[in-house]
Structure formats: C-alpha cells, structure tokens
Design an enzyme around this catalytic site. Structure first.
Site, PDB file in Angstrom:
ATOM      1  N   GLY A 184       0.818  -1.216   0.000  1.00 34.85           N
ATOM      2  CA  GLY A 184       0.000   0.000   0.000  1.00 34.85           C
ATOM      3  C   GLY A 184       0.850   1.265   0.000  1.00 34.85           C
ATOM      4  O   GLY A 184       2.083   1.211  -0.025  1.00 34.85           O
ATOM      5  N   GLN A 185       0.170   2.400   0.027  1.00 38.85           N
ATOM      6  CA  GLN A 185       0.866   3.688   0.044  1.00 38.85           C
ATOM      7  C   GLN A 185       1.884   3.761   1.191  1.00 38.85           C
ATOM      8  O   GLN A 185       3.081   4.019   0.978  1.00 38.85           O
ATOM      9  CB  GLN A 185      -0.161   4.811   0.203  1.00 38.85           C
ATOM     10  CG  GLN A 185       0.448   6.165   0.535  1.00 38.85           C
ATOM     11  CD  GLN A 185      -0.582   7.231   0.869  1.00 38.85           C
ATOM     12  OE1 GLN A 185      -0.884   8.047   0.035  1.00 38.85           O
ATOM     13  NE2 GLN A 185      -1.108   7.240   2.084  1.00 38.85           N
ATOM     14  N   ALA A 233      -1.680  -3.259   7.424  1.00 40.25           N
ATOM     15  CA  ALA A 233      -2.749  -3.804   6.569  1.00 40.25           C
ATOM     16  C   ALA A 233      -4.103  -3.662   7.246  1.00 40.25           C
ATOM     17  O   ALA A 233      -4.233  -3.857   8.452  1.00 40.25           O
ATOM     18  CB  ALA A 233      -2.478  -5.275   6.273  1.00 40.25           C
ATOM     19  N   SER A 281      -5.993   5.293  13.813  1.00 35.45           N
ATOM     20  CA  SER A 281      -6.507   6.277  12.853  1.00 35.45           C
ATOM     21  C   SER A 281      -7.221   7.407  13.571  1.00 35.45           C
ATOM     22  O   SER A 281      -7.818   7.206  14.639  1.00 35.45           O
ATOM     23  CB  SER A 281      -7.494   5.571  11.918  1.00 35.45           C
ATOM     24  OG  SER A 281      -8.273   6.512  11.229  1.00 35.45           O
ATOM     25  N   GLU A 287      -9.891   8.409  12.601  1.00 35.82           N
ATOM     26  CA  GLU A 287     -11.310   8.015  12.567  1.00 35.82           C
ATOM     27  C   GLU A 287     -11.762   7.487  13.925  1.00 35.82           C
ATOM     28  O   GLU A 287     -12.957   7.406  14.194  1.00 35.82           O
ATOM     29  CB  GLU A 287     -11.537   6.950  11.496  1.00 35.82           C
ATOM     30  CG  GLU A 287     -11.636   7.499  10.090  1.00 35.82           C
ATOM     31  CD  GLU A 287     -12.893   8.331   9.840  1.00 35.82           C
ATOM     32  OE1 GLU A 287     -13.993   7.848  10.122  1.00 35.82           O
ATOM     33  OE2 GLU A 287     -12.751   9.467   9.365  1.00 35.82           O
ATOM     34  N   TYR A 312     -15.439   1.083  10.470  1.00 40.47           N
ATOM     35  CA  TYR A 312     -13.986   1.223  10.339  1.00 40.47           C
ATOM     36  C   TYR A 312     -13.404   1.865  11.610  1.00 40.47           C
ATOM     37  O   TYR A 312     -12.438   1.373  12.191  1.00 40.47           O
ATOM     38  CB  TYR A 312     -13.639   2.084   9.114  1.00 40.47           C
ATOM     39  CG  TYR A 312     -12.180   2.441   9.060  1.00 40.47           C
ATOM     40  CD1 TYR A 312     -11.252   1.553   8.538  1.00 40.47           C
ATOM     41  CD2 TYR A 312     -11.724   3.662   9.556  1.00 40.47           C
ATOM     42  CE1 TYR A 312      -9.905   1.862   8.518  1.00 40.47           C
ATOM     43  CE2 TYR A 312     -10.377   3.980   9.538  1.00 40.47           C
ATOM     44  CZ  TYR A 312      -9.472   3.084   9.019  1.00 40.47           C
ATOM     45  OH  TYR A 312      -8.131   3.391   9.009  1.00 40.47           O
ATOM     46  N   HIS A 332      -3.392  10.932   5.480  1.00 41.68           N
ATOM     47  CA  HIS A 332      -2.095  11.197   4.846  1.00 41.68           C
ATOM     48  C   HIS A 332      -2.141  10.666   3.424  1.00 41.68           C
ATOM     49  O   HIS A 332      -2.582   9.559   3.165  1.00 41.68           O
ATOM     50  CB  HIS A 332      -0.944  10.605   5.656  1.00 41.68           C
ATOM     51  CG  HIS A 332      -1.187   9.234   6.177  1.00 41.68           C
ATOM     52  ND1 HIS A 332      -2.095   8.960   7.183  1.00 41.68           N
ATOM     53  CD2 HIS A 332      -0.644   8.054   5.823  1.00 41.68           C
ATOM     54  CE1 HIS A 332      -2.102   7.672   7.420  1.00 41.68           C
ATOM     55  NE2 HIS A 332      -1.240   7.086   6.608  1.00 41.68           N
ATOM     56  N   GLY A 375      -4.608   5.519  -3.006  1.00 43.22           N
ATOM     57  CA  GLY A 375      -5.604   4.786  -3.796  1.00 43.22           C
ATOM     58  C   GLY A 375      -6.644   5.737  -4.377  1.00 43.22           C
ATOM     59  O   GLY A 375      -6.958   6.768  -3.784  1.00 43.22           O
ATOM     60  N   PHE A 411      -9.923   7.252  -2.447  1.00 45.03           N
ATOM     61  CA  PHE A 411      -9.883   8.310  -1.425  1.00 45.03           C
ATOM     62  C   PHE A 411     -10.033   9.675  -2.086  1.00 45.03           C
ATOM     63  O   PHE A 411      -9.603   9.885  -3.224  1.00 45.03           O
ATOM     64  CB  PHE A 411      -8.588   8.216  -0.616  1.00 45.03           C
ATOM     65  CG  PHE A 411      -8.478   6.898   0.098  1.00 45.03           C
ATOM     66  CD1 PHE A 411      -9.180   6.671   1.279  1.00 45.03           C
ATOM     67  CD2 PHE A 411      -7.724   5.864  -0.425  1.00 45.03           C
ATOM     68  CE1 PHE A 411      -9.122   5.434   1.917  1.00 45.03           C
ATOM     69  CE2 PHE A 411      -7.656   4.622   0.206  1.00 45.03           C
ATOM     70  CZ  PHE A 411      -8.358   4.412   1.384  1.00 45.03           C
ATOM     71  N   ARG A 428      -7.109  11.775  -3.954  1.00 43.71           N
ATOM     72  CA  ARG A 428      -6.609  11.188  -5.216  1.00 43.71           C
ATOM     73  C   ARG A 428      -7.700  11.207  -6.277  1.00 43.71           C
ATOM     74  O   ARG A 428      -7.423  11.388  -7.464  1.00 43.71           O
ATOM     75  CB  ARG A 428      -6.102   9.770  -4.957  1.00 43.71           C
ATOM     76  CG  ARG A 428      -5.412   9.144  -6.149  1.00 43.71           C
ATOM     77  CD  ARG A 428      -4.048   9.774  -6.428  1.00 43.71           C
ATOM     78  NE  ARG A 428      -3.566   9.488  -7.776  1.00 43.71           N
ATOM     79  CZ  ARG A 428      -3.073   8.330  -8.194  1.00 43.71           C
ATOM     80  NH1 ARG A 428      -2.954   7.316  -7.345  1.00 43.71           N
ATOM     81  NH2 ARG A 428      -2.668   8.179  -9.438  1.00 43.71           N
ATOM     82  N   LYS A 429      -8.953  11.033  -5.813  1.00 47.92           N
ATOM     83  CA  LYS A 429     -10.061  11.116  -6.768  1.00 47.92           C
ATOM     84  C   LYS A 429     -10.039  12.516  -7.408  1.00 47.92           C
ATOM     85  O   LYS A 429     -10.157  12.666  -8.630  1.00 47.92           O
ATOM     86  CB  LYS A 429     -11.378  10.879  -6.021  1.00 47.92           C
ATOM     87  CG  LYS A 429     -12.605  10.912  -6.881  1.00 47.92           C
ATOM     88  CD  LYS A 429     -13.831  10.518  -6.050  1.00 47.92           C
ATOM     89  CE  LYS A 429     -15.105  10.621  -6.850  1.00 47.92           C
ATOM     90  NZ  LYS A 429     -16.284  10.208  -6.075  1.00 47.92           N
TER      91      LYS A 429
HETATM   92  O1  G4F Z   1     -10.588  10.389   1.488  1.00 51.31           O
HETATM   93  P1  G4F Z   1     -11.596   9.780   2.357  1.00 51.31           P
HETATM   94  O2  G4F Z   1     -12.313   8.593   1.833  1.00 51.31           O
HETATM   95  O3  G4F Z   1     -10.851   9.473   3.727  1.00 51.31           O
HETATM   96  P2  G4F Z   1     -11.393   9.214   5.213  1.00 51.31           P
HETATM   97  O4  G4F Z   1     -12.744   8.652   5.219  1.00 51.31           O
HETATM   98  O5  G4F Z   1     -11.183  10.465   6.009  1.00 51.31           O
HETATM   99  O6  G4F Z   1     -10.404   8.068   5.732  1.00 51.31           O
HETATM  100  C1  G4F Z   1      -9.019   8.067   5.446  1.00 51.31           C
HETATM  101  O7  G4F Z   1      -8.299   8.688   6.490  1.00 51.31           O
HETATM  102  C2  G4F Z   1      -8.373   8.005   7.761  1.00 51.31           C
HETATM  103  C3  G4F Z   1      -7.572   8.807   8.755  1.00 51.31           C
HETATM  104  O8  G4F Z   1      -8.393   9.793   9.295  1.00 51.31           O
HETATM  105  C4  G4F Z   1      -7.859   6.596   7.616  1.00 51.31           C
HETATM  106  F1  G4F Z   1      -7.907   5.954   8.799  1.00 51.31           F
HETATM  107  C5  G4F Z   1      -8.680   5.865   6.579  1.00 51.31           C
HETATM  108  O9  G4F Z   1      -8.170   4.545   6.395  1.00 51.31           O
HETATM  109  C6  G4F Z   1      -8.577   6.624   5.270  1.00 51.31           C
HETATM  110  O10 G4F Z   1      -7.238   6.595   4.851  1.00 51.31           O
HETATM  111  O11 G4F Z   1     -12.719  10.867   2.742  1.00 51.31           O
HETATM  112  C7  G4F Z   1     -12.370  12.117   3.283  1.00 51.31           C
HETATM  113  C8  G4F Z   1     -13.597  12.992   3.362  1.00 51.31           C
HETATM  114  C9  G4F Z   1     -14.817  12.314   4.029  1.00 51.31           C
HETATM  115  O12 G4F Z   1     -15.401  13.223   4.910  1.00 51.31           O
HETATM  116  C10 G4F Z   1     -15.756  12.016   2.885  1.00 51.31           C
HETATM  117  O13 G4F Z   1     -17.138  12.006   3.240  1.00 51.31           O
HETATM  118  O14 G4F Z   1     -14.034  13.294   2.043  1.00 51.31           O
HETATM  119  C11 G4F Z   1     -15.449  13.194   1.975  1.00 51.31           C
HETATM  120  N1  G4F Z   1     -15.843  12.963   0.586  1.00 51.31           N
HETATM  121  C12 G4F Z   1     -16.637  13.793  -0.142  1.00 51.31           C
HETATM  122  N2  G4F Z   1     -16.831  13.287  -1.375  1.00 51.31           N
HETATM  123  C13 G4F Z   1     -15.512  11.904  -0.181  1.00 51.31           C
HETATM  124  C14 G4F Z   1     -16.147  12.104  -1.421  1.00 51.31           C
HETATM  125  N3  G4F Z   1     -14.734  10.823   0.069  1.00 51.31           N
HETATM  126  C15 G4F Z   1     -14.552   9.929  -0.934  1.00 51.31           C
HETATM  127  N4  G4F Z   1     -13.745   8.862  -0.706  1.00 51.31           N
HETATM  128  N5  G4F Z   1     -15.171  10.084  -2.167  1.00 51.31           N
HETATM  129  C16 G4F Z   1     -15.972  11.151  -2.462  1.00 51.31           C
HETATM  130  O15 G4F Z   1     -16.504  11.271  -3.555  1.00 51.31           O
END
Ligand code: G4F
Length: 359
Positions: free
Chosen positions: A14-15, A86, A130, A132, A153, A183, A189, A192, A195-196
């Site tokens: 992974g990253q 992991a 995390s 989270e 999660y 981070h 990926g 997230f 990156r999206k």
């Molecule tokens: O990039 P996210 O999916 O990351 P999230 O949920 O914060 O979790 C990541 O960080 C955690 C550490 O705090 C890790 F433990 C976890 O494994 C992961 O790496 O979403 C970030 C934010 C959220 O609030 C989500 O609701 O972005 C918001 N969001 C808005 N539109 C979206 C989208 N997230 C995703 N993935 N896709 C969207 O279209």
C-alpha cells in the site's frame, strides 16, 4: 559488527507500506513484507507501488484472516520490528460490509499480536490506528481525547488500539499505536477523496473526463504527506518505552478547499465540472478532524514540513504526468493540450505559496 535490523510489514504493497519500505531500506534494515497470495500471482498490478524495490524486499504470502499463516511468517522472519499497516482502510466500504471490516481489522490485529507474543515477544510492534477513532469528538483531538467513532472502520480501529494497549500492559510487549490523521501522496488509492480529485482534475485538463462527482464537500480533514508520516511510525518504535501518539499537521481544510486548490494549479474552474452526488455521502459523517501532535513533536522530535498546497501540487502534477502518458497511448499527443512543459516535472514550490503545515 552489529546485525542488520529486520522489519516485517503487513500492508507493504500500500501507500504507507511502500514509503516505509523505502525509509527502512535507507536505514539499512532487512525488510520483509506480508502480501496476499493473489498479489504474488499478479505483481504488476497489485505490487505496483513496491515494484521499484522488488529486488530488495522479501515478500511472504499470508492472510490476516488466518492465524496459522501469520504465525508461520512471524516465526520464519523473527523480526525485530513489526509494522501492522494492513487493513480494510476505506471508511465508506465499512458501511457496506461491517463484518469483513471487523474480521480483517480486529481479528487480523489480534492474530498478529498473539503470534508476536508467542514467537517474538521482544519484537517492537506498531499498530496503525486512525484519526477516525476520534469521530465526532470535538477538535482538536489529542491522545487524551475520548473516542467517538462514526463507522465500523472507526470502531474496528478503536478495538485494535485497545488490543495493542492490552498486549503492552498484560504481556509486556513493546507495542505502540499511531493515531495518524489523513495522509496522502501520488501513491494514494483512487477511492480516497484527494486522489479522486487530483486524478479527475488531470483527466479533465487532458480531455479524458468531463465531470467530478463528490459527496460532502464541506467535510474537513487534517491532511499530511504519507512520506513524512511513516517516519513518525519508525520513531515510535525507536523509543525506549512503547506509547500512543497522534500524528497530524495541526491544520484542517475542507474537501472543497482541496478541490479548488488542485483545479487552480491546472488553471481550471472546478465549479464547471463539480456534480454533488448523494451516492458518495456517508450514512454518518465525521465533520471535522484536526490533530494536536504536540506529544509526537516533544517525545519523537517529529514535525511535518510539507504544506497542504505542496501536497495538492505534488499529487495533481503527478497525475497530470500519469494521464498524459495515457492520453499519448490513446493517440492524443500531450502537446495538443499545451502541457508539454508542465508534465516533465513537478514544479518547485514558489516561495510565497502556502505556509508550512506546522512548525
Ligand atoms: O478520502 P476519504 O475517503 O478518507 P477518510 O474517510 O477520512 O479516511 C481516510 O483517512 C483516515 C484517517 O483519518 C484513515 F484511517 C482511513 O483509512 C482513510 O485513509 O474521505 C475524506 C472525506 C470524508 O469526509 C468524505 O465524506 O471526504 C469526503 N468525501 C466527499 N466526497 C468523499 C467524497 N470521500 C470519498 N472517498 N469520495 C468522495 O466522492
């Protein structure tokens, strides 16, 4: 001559695993990694982040769902340090399948801790907690903040944290938990949000996509660079005493800010392309994450240096480079998009742009 330190990393493909491998190899470690058997069978895709290191790593097939397979690898490697990275790490997916999230994240952590206790009790153990875990707890959060997770999660990571703490207190393991805030990097990926956004910004610029669909753009996260965060993990295991630490930048930004900043680097107006889509809204959102990393700064000497804008810049120009090659392969010349000078490298940060993430 002192013997090489041996590290075992779960989630090495992974990253974080890829950056941590680079860090440890650079420090002279012998680095072993656990990967799933399917990854061994399809290394080009599943091991792409560590492809450049493949001759320097020793990979072992095992599954977090199988105690005997983990036990066998731990016994064969006899690591000095174990980094347990992991996990089923996509928060959204944990709403769709709570059960497999718990199976992998809770039982997998338990199996690995148990194997370490039984086979290599003097090994140092890192658990990837995390932010989270804090969920809806008021910001800023630190090591004393009460956990209020908002997803399967988050709950699974709280369970992993308590397992790690319990193995430390009950069995004397040198086991530490890093509560890392979001981070990111060009190796993040695609599922997230950062990156999206960076990948779609690049694709829109190149004419390969025409819109970006997001859920909640107002969510706020404390975003840092993964390359710096793995250094925090390593520092935790170099301490005489095991402990738990928040790793964060101390700045919070909204998804909207990341979108605007990233599109701006490419001279694009994000609102021409943004579509709000309820399919990406979570049943329970974590609105604001903001970490107080004073303890890590004082005890580990760890501070982040890469700012929010520098992170966004690195990601978007890396994706521009990547998708330019895709465009060229599809018969579209990069020059047709007037991008030739931009895709050859990531431009250095202008002196007056952004502020360092933290001191
Ligand atoms: O990039 P996210 O999916 O990351 P999230 O949920 O914060 O979790 C990541 O960080 C955690 C550490 O705090 C890790 F433990 C976890 O494994 C992961 O790496 O979403 C970030 C934010 C959220 O609030 C989500 O609701 O972005 C918001 N969001 C808005 N539109 C979206 C989208 N997230 C995703 N993935 N896709 C969207 O279209």
């Amino acid at each position: 001559m002192s013997k090489l330190k041996r590290a075992l990393i779960t989630g090495i493909s992974g990253q974080d695993g890829s950056y941590l491998s680079e860090l440890l190899l650079g420090k002279g470690y012998e680095v072993h990694g656990i990967v799933r058997r399917v990854a061994m069978e399809d290394p080009q895709h599943r091991l792409s982040r560590i492809h450049h290191l493949k001759d320097r790593l020793q990979l072992h097939a095992a599954s977090l769902e199988s105690y005997p397979s983990l036990m066998k690898v731990v016994a064969a490697v006899c690591p000095d340090e174990v980094y347990h990275l992991a996990a089923q790490s996509y928060v959204s997916y944990s709403f769709e399948d709570e059960f497999s999230t718990f199976e992998v994240n809770v039982n997998g952590t338990h199996y690995l801790l148990s194997a370490c206790r039984d086979v290599v009790p003097s090994a140092r153990f890192y658990f990837a907690g995390s932010s989270e875990m804090f969920g809806s707890a008021p910001a800023p959060q630190n090591e004393s903040t009460a956990f209020r997770p908002r997803s399967a999660y988050g709950i699974s990571k709280v369970a992993g944290y308590h397992l790690t703490r319990n193995y430390r207190e009950a069995y004397g393991l040198h086991a530490s938990c890093g509560m890392l805030y979001n981070h990111e990097s060009p190796r993040r990926g695609m599922e997230f949000v950062t990156r999206k956004i960076s990948s779609l910004a690049a694709q829109i610029k190149l004419g390969l996509a025409s819109e970006i669909r997001l859920g909640n753009p107002e969510a706020r996260r404390d975003w840092g660079h993964a390359r710096e965060y793995v250094e925090g993990m390593w520092r935790m295991l170099q301490q005489e005493q095991p402990d738990d630490y928040v790793i964060a930048t101390g700045e919070t930004h909204s998804v909207r800010e990341f979108l605007e900043c990233t599109f701006d680097f490419l001279g694009l107006d994000p609102y021409k392309y943004l579509v709000l889509d309820n399919r990406f809204v979570r049943p329970a959102e974590v609105d604001v994450l903001l970490g107080d990393m004073s303890k890590a700064r004082e005890h580990l000497g760890w501070t982040p240096k890469i700012s929010f804008r520098e992170l966004a810049r690195e990601m978007v120009f890396s994706d521009l480079d990547l998708y330019s090659r895709v465009a060229v392969n599809e018969g579209k010349s990069a020059a047709a998009f007037s991008l030739a000078p931009m895709i050859t490298h990531i431009p250095p940060a202008a002196e007056n742009e952004g502020t360092p993430a933290a001191d």
